[in-house]
Design an enzyme around this catalytic site. Structure first.
Site, PDB file in Angstrom:
ATOM      1  N   TYR A  77      71.150  13.746  49.316  1.00 53.92           N
ATOM      2  CA  TYR A  77      71.519  14.968  48.605  1.00 53.92           C
ATOM      3  C   TYR A  77      73.041  15.151  48.549  1.00 53.92           C
ATOM      4  O   TYR A  77      73.706  15.075  49.587  1.00 53.92           O
ATOM      5  CB  TYR A  77      70.895  16.177  49.295  1.00 53.92           C
ATOM      6  CG  TYR A  77      69.472  16.480  48.874  1.00 53.92           C
ATOM      7  CD1 TYR A  77      68.566  15.462  48.583  1.00 53.92           C
ATOM      8  CD2 TYR A  77      69.031  17.795  48.772  1.00 53.92           C
ATOM      9  CE1 TYR A  77      67.269  15.742  48.200  1.00 53.92           C
ATOM     10  CE2 TYR A  77      67.727  18.089  48.392  1.00 53.92           C
ATOM     11  CZ  TYR A  77      66.851  17.058  48.104  1.00 53.92           C
ATOM     12  OH  TYR A  77      65.565  17.342  47.720  1.00 53.92           O
TER      13      TYR A  77
ATOM     14  N   ASP B 132      62.862  20.395  57.633  1.00 50.25           N
ATOM     15  CA  ASP B 132      61.663  19.671  58.056  1.00 50.25           C
ATOM     16  C   ASP B 132      61.647  18.260  57.476  1.00 50.25           C
ATOM     17  O   ASP B 132      61.283  17.297  58.161  1.00 50.25           O
ATOM     18  CB  ASP B 132      60.399  20.440  57.674  1.00 50.25           C
ATOM     19  CG  ASP B 132      60.334  20.817  56.197  1.00 50.25           C
ATOM     20  OD1 ASP B 132      61.382  20.809  55.510  1.00 50.25           O
ATOM     21  OD2 ASP B 132      59.222  21.131  55.725  1.00 50.25           O
TER      22      ASP B 132
ATOM     23  N   THR C 229      51.762  22.916  53.322  1.00 45.54           N
ATOM     24  CA  THR C 229      51.702  23.972  52.313  1.00 45.54           C
ATOM     25  C   THR C 229      52.216  23.439  50.985  1.00 45.54           C
ATOM     26  O   THR C 229      51.624  23.659  49.928  1.00 45.54           O
ATOM     27  CB  THR C 229      52.538  25.182  52.761  1.00 45.54           C
ATOM     28  OG1 THR C 229      52.056  25.635  54.027  1.00 45.54           O
ATOM     29  CG2 THR C 229      52.441  26.307  51.752  1.00 45.54           C
TER      30      THR C 229
END
Length: 246
Positions: free
Chosen positions: A94, A103, A126
Site C-alpha cells: 500500500y 488484521d 465478516t
C-alpha cells in the site's frame, strides 16, 4: 507473559505469549455492552501481563472498553498495533500503509513468521479478504469481498429468496434455502480459485493457500486446491510483534 488480543468485527480472540511460544486463550463476541464483562470472565484470573498488544478492527469503542478494563484491572497500558510500511521481513504493497487493515497486516506477518514462502492468505470472516505475499516477503496486494454471513444477510431481505439456512449436497439444489447456501459458498470458493490463478500468473509459481477466519472450515471442503488451515493467524502475527518488542 504478554497478552495478545485480536478484536475483530464479530469476535474477540486472545492468547498469551511467553518464552518464545504462544497459546490460545479464548474467544467471545464483539458485543460492546458485554465486552468488559467477558474480559472479566475470561481474563481476570490471569497474572498481570508485562504488556498487552491489541489488533482492533472491531471499532474504536470496543478498543476503548478493552483498554479501560486493562487499566483498571492491571494498570497496564494497551499497545494498539498499527500497519506499517515494513516490519519483520514484510513490505506492504500500500502507498499509504495505514490504509491496510491491521488484521490483514498481522496476517502477513504471521505467515512470514511461520516460514512461509509465497502464499495466498484467505481470511473468511465478516468480510472475505485475500492477500498475496511473495517469497521475498513483499505484499503484492489483495482483494476484499462480503463474507458468507454478509452475503446471506443481503439476500435474506428478499422475500422470494428468504428461508432458513440449509446444508447442500451439490452445486444445484432443489430447495431455496439450500440453493442460497450453495450460491453463497461457491461464490466465495470462486474468489479463492480466481485469486490462486491470478497469483500464479503474477508470481510465476503457485503460492501456498493459507485459510483463516471464522468461516474457514465451512469453505475448506469445497476448495479443490490444497490448503493449510491456520485458525488464529492474526494472533500469530501479534506474537511475532510481541517477541521483537521490549
Amino acid at each position: 507473559m504478554k497478552l495478545l488480543v485480536d478484536i475483530g468485527n464479530s469476535r474477540v480472540k486472545w492468547g498469551l505469549s511467553e518464552a518464545g511460544r504462544w497459546s490460545f486463550g479464548g474467544a467471545f463476541p464483539t458485543d460492546v455492552p458485554y465486552l468488559a464483562a467477558e474480559c472479566e470472565r475470561q481474563m481476570a484470573a490471569l497474572r498481570r501481563p508485562e504488556a498487552v498488544l491489541m489488533s482492533n478492527v472491531g471499532g474504536v469503542l470496543a478498543g476503548e472498553i478493552f483498554a479501560d478494563w486493562c487499566a483498571k484491572h492491571w494498570a497496564v497500558p494497551v499497545r494498539s498495533v498499527r500497519s506499517e510500511a515494513s516490519a519483520l521481513g514484510v513490505v506492504s504493497a500500500y502507498p499509504d500503509p495505514a490504509q491496510l487493515g491491521v488484521d490483514r497486516w498481522l496476517g502477513l506477518i504471521g505467515a512470514r513468521r511461520m516460514g512461509q514462502g509465497a502464499c495466498c492468505i484467505v481470511s473468511a470472516g465478516t468480510a472475505m479478504t485475500v492477500d498475496l505475499l511473495d517469497a521475498e516477503g513483499r505484499h503484492r496486494g489483495g482483494a476484499i469481498a462480503p463474507g458468507l454471513a454478509m452475503m446471506r444477510s443481503a439476500l435474506g431481505g428478499l422475500e422470494a429468496l428468504g428461508g432458513p439456512v440449509e446444508t447442500f449436497d451439490g452445486f444445484f439444489c432443489n430447495r431455496t434455502g439450500a440453493a442460497l447456501s450453495s450460491g453463497i459458498v461457491h461464490s466465495a470458493v470462486g474468489l479463492v480459485r480466481e485469486s490462486l490463478r491470478q497469483a500464479a500468473t503474477l508470481l510465476g509459481t503457485e503460492p501456498e493457500l493459507l485459510l483463516t477466519g471464522g468461516d474457514a472450515e465451512t469453505l475448506r471442503p469445497h476448495i479443490e486446491a490444497s490448503c493449510r488451515l491456520v485458525p488464529h493467524l492474526v494472533i500469530e502475527g501479534l506474537h511475532a510483534v510481541a517477541e521483537q518488542s521490549p
